[in-house]
Design a protein around this motif. Sequence first.
Motif, PDB file in Angstrom:
ATOM      1  N   VAL A  88      49.292  79.694 -16.418  1.00 22.04           N
ATOM      2  CA  VAL A  88      49.407  80.073 -17.913  1.00 22.04           C
ATOM      3  C   VAL A  88      50.867  80.083 -18.323  1.00 22.04           C
ATOM      4  CG1 VAL A  88      49.494  81.866 -19.419  1.00 22.04           C
ATOM      5  CG2 VAL A  88      47.493  81.683 -18.016  1.00 22.04           C
ATOM      6  N   LYS A  89      51.830  80.426 -17.379  1.00 26.60           N
ATOM      7  CA  LYS A  89      53.158  80.247 -17.789  1.00 26.60           C
ATOM      8  C   LYS A  89      53.579  78.974 -17.680  1.00 26.60           C
ATOM      9  CE  LYS A  89      54.687  84.425 -15.067  1.00 26.60           C
ATOM     10  NZ  LYS A  89      55.383  84.846 -13.825  1.00 26.60           N
ATOM     11  N   ALA A  90      53.197  78.097 -16.774  1.00 25.30           N
ATOM     12  CA  ALA A  90      53.453  76.704 -16.771  1.00 25.30           C
ATOM     13  C   ALA A  90      53.030  75.808 -18.065  1.00 25.30           C
ATOM     14  CB  ALA A  90      53.046  75.926 -15.471  1.00 25.30           C
ATOM     15  N   VAL A  91      52.130  75.988 -18.532  1.00 29.32           N
ATOM     16  CA  VAL A  91      51.305  75.611 -19.823  1.00 29.32           C
ATOM     17  C   VAL A  91      52.017  76.039 -20.862  1.00 29.32           C
ATOM     18  CG1 VAL A  91      49.215  75.327 -21.070  1.00 29.32           C
ATOM     19  CG2 VAL A  91      48.929  75.204 -18.475  1.00 29.32           C
ATOM     20  N   LEU A  92      52.491  77.113 -21.096  1.00 31.54           N
ATOM     21  CA  LEU A  92      53.251  77.624 -22.061  1.00 31.54           C
ATOM     22  C   LEU A  92      54.658  77.104 -22.203  1.00 31.54           C
ATOM     23  CD1 LEU A  92      52.083  81.694 -22.213  1.00 31.54           C
ATOM     24  CD2 LEU A  92      51.851  79.965 -23.969  1.00 31.54           C
ATOM     25  N   ARG A  93      55.311  77.223 -20.945  1.00 32.07           N
ATOM     26  CA  ARG A  93      56.452  76.351 -20.954  1.00 32.07           C
ATOM     27  C   ARG A  93      56.393  75.018 -21.335  1.00 32.07           C
ATOM     28  NH1 ARG A  93      57.524  79.326 -16.018  1.00 32.07           N
ATOM     29  NH2 ARG A  93      56.780  77.544 -14.966  1.00 32.07           N
ATOM     30  N   ALA A  94      55.210  74.220 -21.145  1.00 34.96           N
ATOM     31  CA  ALA A  94      55.182  72.960 -21.542  1.00 34.96           C
ATOM     32  C   ALA A  94      54.943  72.704 -23.180  1.00 34.96           C
ATOM     33  CB  ALA A  94      53.927  72.471 -20.789  1.00 34.96           C
ATOM     34  N   GLY A  95      54.604  73.970 -23.756  1.00 35.45           N
ATOM     35  CA  GLY A  95      54.798  73.706 -25.320  1.00 35.45           C
ATOM     36  C   GLY A  95      53.407  74.101 -25.825  1.00 35.45           C
ATOM     37  N   ALA A  96      52.214  74.742 -24.749  1.00 34.72           N
ATOM     38  CA  ALA A  96      51.000  75.119 -25.375  1.00 34.72           C
ATOM     39  C   ALA A  96      51.111  76.158 -26.630  1.00 34.72           C
ATOM     40  CB  ALA A  96      50.145  75.728 -24.430  1.00 34.72           C
ATOM     41  N   ASP A  97      50.661  76.191 -27.581  1.00 32.74           N
ATOM     42  CA  ASP A  97      50.532  77.052 -28.815  1.00 32.74           C
ATOM     43  C   ASP A  97      49.924  78.469 -28.182  1.00 32.74           C
ATOM     44  OD1 ASP A  97      50.356  78.609 -30.869  1.00 32.74           O
ATOM     45  OD2 ASP A  97      49.811  76.873 -32.133  1.00 32.74           O
ATOM     46  N   PRO A  98      50.480  79.608 -28.314  1.00 28.26           N
ATOM     47  CA  PRO A  98      49.554  80.763 -27.898  1.00 28.26           C
ATOM     48  C   PRO A  98      48.746  81.108 -28.950  1.00 28.26           C
ATOM     49  CG  PRO A  98      51.829  81.274 -28.549  1.00 28.26           C
ATOM     50  CD  PRO A  98      51.877  79.675 -28.470  1.00 28.26           C
ATOM     51  N   ARG A 132      46.848  78.954 -30.754  1.00 24.65           N
ATOM     52  CA  ARG A 132      45.845  77.834 -31.121  1.00 24.65           C
ATOM     53  C   ARG A 132      44.523  78.196 -30.626  1.00 24.65           C
ATOM     54  NH1 ARG A 132      46.105  71.761 -31.694  1.00 24.65           N
ATOM     55  NH2 ARG A 132      44.015  71.012 -31.132  1.00 24.65           N
ATOM     56  N   GLY A 133      43.348  78.268 -31.429  1.00 29.02           N
ATOM     57  CA  GLY A 133      42.125  78.676 -31.095  1.00 29.02           C
ATOM     58  C   GLY A 133      41.275  77.319 -30.170  1.00 29.02           C
ATOM     59  N   ASP A 134      40.623  77.796 -29.563  1.00 29.35           N
ATOM     60  CA  ASP A 134      39.595  76.572 -28.772  1.00 29.35           C
ATOM     61  C   ASP A 134      38.583  76.220 -29.792  1.00 29.35           C
ATOM     62  OD1 ASP A 134      37.250  78.380 -29.146  1.00 29.35           O
ATOM     63  OD2 ASP A 134      37.009  78.983 -26.956  1.00 29.35           O
ATOM     64  N   SER A 135      37.801  75.164 -29.452  1.00 27.04           N
ATOM     65  CA  SER A 135      37.042  74.319 -30.447  1.00 27.04           C
ATOM     66  C   SER A 135      35.914  75.305 -30.935  1.00 27.04           C
ATOM     67  CB  SER A 135      36.278  73.554 -29.534  1.00 27.04           C
ATOM     68  OG  SER A 135      35.304  73.869 -28.594  1.00 27.04           O
ATOM     69  N   LYS A 174      46.170  69.380 -28.017  1.00 26.46           N
ATOM     70  CA  LYS A 174      44.833  70.001 -27.703  1.00 26.46           C
ATOM     71  C   LYS A 174      44.821  69.756 -26.180  1.00 26.46           C
ATOM     72  CE  LYS A 174      40.127  67.943 -28.374  1.00 26.46           C
ATOM     73  NZ  LYS A 174      39.205  67.146 -29.190  1.00 26.46           N
ATOM     74  N   LYS A 175      45.182  69.079 -25.335  1.00 27.84           N
ATOM     75  CA  LYS A 175      45.341  68.918 -23.778  1.00 27.84           C
ATOM     76  C   LYS A 175      46.130  70.233 -23.291  1.00 27.84           C
ATOM     77  CE  LYS A 175      46.364  66.159 -19.887  1.00 27.84           C
ATOM     78  NZ  LYS A 175      46.932  64.780 -19.713  1.00 27.84           N
ATOM     79  N   LEU A 176      46.928  70.453 -24.005  1.00 29.98           N
ATOM     80  CA  LEU A 176      47.694  71.707 -23.459  1.00 29.98           C
ATOM     81  C   LEU A 176      46.899  72.945 -23.907  1.00 29.98           C
ATOM     82  CD1 LEU A 176      51.503  71.109 -24.567  1.00 29.98           C
ATOM     83  CD2 LEU A 176      50.556  71.309 -22.307  1.00 29.98           C
ATOM     84  N   SER A 177      46.118  73.164 -24.997  1.00 30.49           N
ATOM     85  CA  SER A 177      45.314  74.142 -25.259  1.00 30.49           C
ATOM     86  C   SER A 177      44.116  74.316 -24.273  1.00 30.49           C
ATOM     87  CB  SER A 177      44.782  73.804 -26.699  1.00 30.49           C
ATOM     88  OG  SER A 177      44.197  75.042 -27.281  1.00 30.49           O
ATOM     89  N   HIS A 178      43.717  73.312 -23.994  1.00 32.42           N
ATOM     90  CA  HIS A 178      42.457  73.351 -23.179  1.00 32.42           C
ATOM     91  C   HIS A 178      42.854  73.557 -21.671  1.00 32.42           C
ATOM     92  CE1 HIS A 178      38.772  71.712 -21.212  1.00 32.42           C
ATOM     93  NE2 HIS A 178      39.592  71.157 -20.064  1.00 32.42           N
ATOM     94  N   HIS A 179      44.067  73.189 -21.162  1.00 32.41           N
ATOM     95  CA  HIS A 179      44.702  73.827 -19.887  1.00 32.41           C
ATOM     96  C   HIS A 179      44.910  75.443 -20.220  1.00 32.41           C
ATOM     97  CE1 HIS A 179      44.694  69.753 -18.109  1.00 32.41           C
ATOM     98  NE2 HIS A 179      45.543  69.195 -18.904  1.00 32.41           N
ATOM     99  N   LEU A 180      45.401  75.686 -21.149  1.00 32.58           N
ATOM    100  CA  LEU A 180      45.675  77.044 -21.379  1.00 32.58           C
ATOM    101  C   LEU A 180      44.545  77.885 -21.302  1.00 32.58           C
ATOM    102  CD1 LEU A 180      47.642  79.359 -22.123  1.00 32.58           C
ATOM    103  CD2 LEU A 180      47.312  78.692 -24.445  1.00 32.58           C
ATOM    104  N   PHE A 181      43.290  77.519 -21.845  1.00 32.59           N
ATOM    105  CA  PHE A 181      42.300  78.385 -21.787  1.00 32.59           C
ATOM    106  C   PHE A 181      41.661  78.375 -20.428  1.00 32.59           C
ATOM    107  CE2 PHE A 181      42.234  78.231 -26.671  1.00 32.59           C
ATOM    108  CZ  PHE A 181      41.663  79.589 -26.777  1.00 32.59           C
ATOM    109  N   GLY A 182      41.995  77.206 -19.716  1.00 30.25           N
ATOM    110  CA  GLY A 182      41.284  77.228 -18.406  1.00 30.25           C
ATOM    111  C   GLY A 182      41.760  77.897 -17.420  1.00 30.25           C
ATOM    112  N   ALA A 183      43.279  78.164 -17.839  1.00 29.95           N
ATOM    113  CA  ALA A 183      44.146  79.050 -16.815  1.00 29.95           C
ATOM    114  C   ALA A 183      43.720  80.608 -17.044  1.00 29.95           C
ATOM    115  CB  ALA A 183      45.541  78.810 -17.096  1.00 29.95           C
ATOM    116  N   ILE A 184      43.366  80.649 -18.453  1.00 32.31           N
ATOM    117  CA  ILE A 184      42.982  82.136 -18.573  1.00 32.31           C
ATOM    118  C   ILE A 184      41.881  82.430 -18.295  1.00 32.31           C
ATOM    119  CG2 ILE A 184      42.664  83.524 -20.691  1.00 32.31           C
ATOM    120  CD1 ILE A 184      44.463  81.918 -22.492  1.00 32.31           C
ATOM    121  N   LEU A 185      40.992  81.665 -18.284  1.00 27.56           N
ATOM    122  CA  LEU A 185      39.586  81.896 -17.860  1.00 27.56           C
ATOM    123  C   LEU A 185      39.418  82.205 -16.225  1.00 27.56           C
ATOM    124  CD1 LEU A 185      37.463  79.664 -19.954  1.00 27.56           C
ATOM    125  CD2 LEU A 185      37.418  81.856 -20.277  1.00 27.56           C
TER     126      LEU A 185
END
Length: 145
Positions: free
Chosen positions: A25-35, A37-40, A7-18
């Motif tokens: 985005v690259k860093a969060v994906l490398r850390a394991g964010a699911d490309p 996974r939808g937001d809330s 959930k934390k990685l997903s939140h960071h991913l959306f923040g970077a996208i926005l």
Amino acid sequence: MNQRRRKKLSHHLFGAILVGDTVRVKAVLRAGADPERGDSEGATPLYTASVNGQPEIARLLLAAGASPDTESSGLGSEGTPLCAAACWGYTEAVRELLAYGADPSLREDQGAGWSPLDWASSGPHPDTVDLLTTAGAAPTKGGTT
């Protein structure tokens, strides 16, 4: 990876996208964010990048495994990534989605809504219409918005 970490990685991913931060985005994906996974609300990362006209971020998400045809279900962000990019005439985002196999004729709303070509035509976004037509989209206005 536990649920809290995902959930934390997903939140960071959306923040970077926005904010359009491709490095983050690259860093969060490398850390394991699911490309995928939808937001809330149910919006997918690829839909969010596409509707904001971010072709580089869309490419990163697609390369990380995001499906180009997954429909987003977030309030105010329903539809496919290709429909989202076509609606606003984001030709480069459309090009990336098509390069990764997005279906140029896939209608949103589980097939009952508008196609990417319908959205681009109503824009009007002639460059996007040309790109979609070249990719094989057939001009059929039949959905509703």
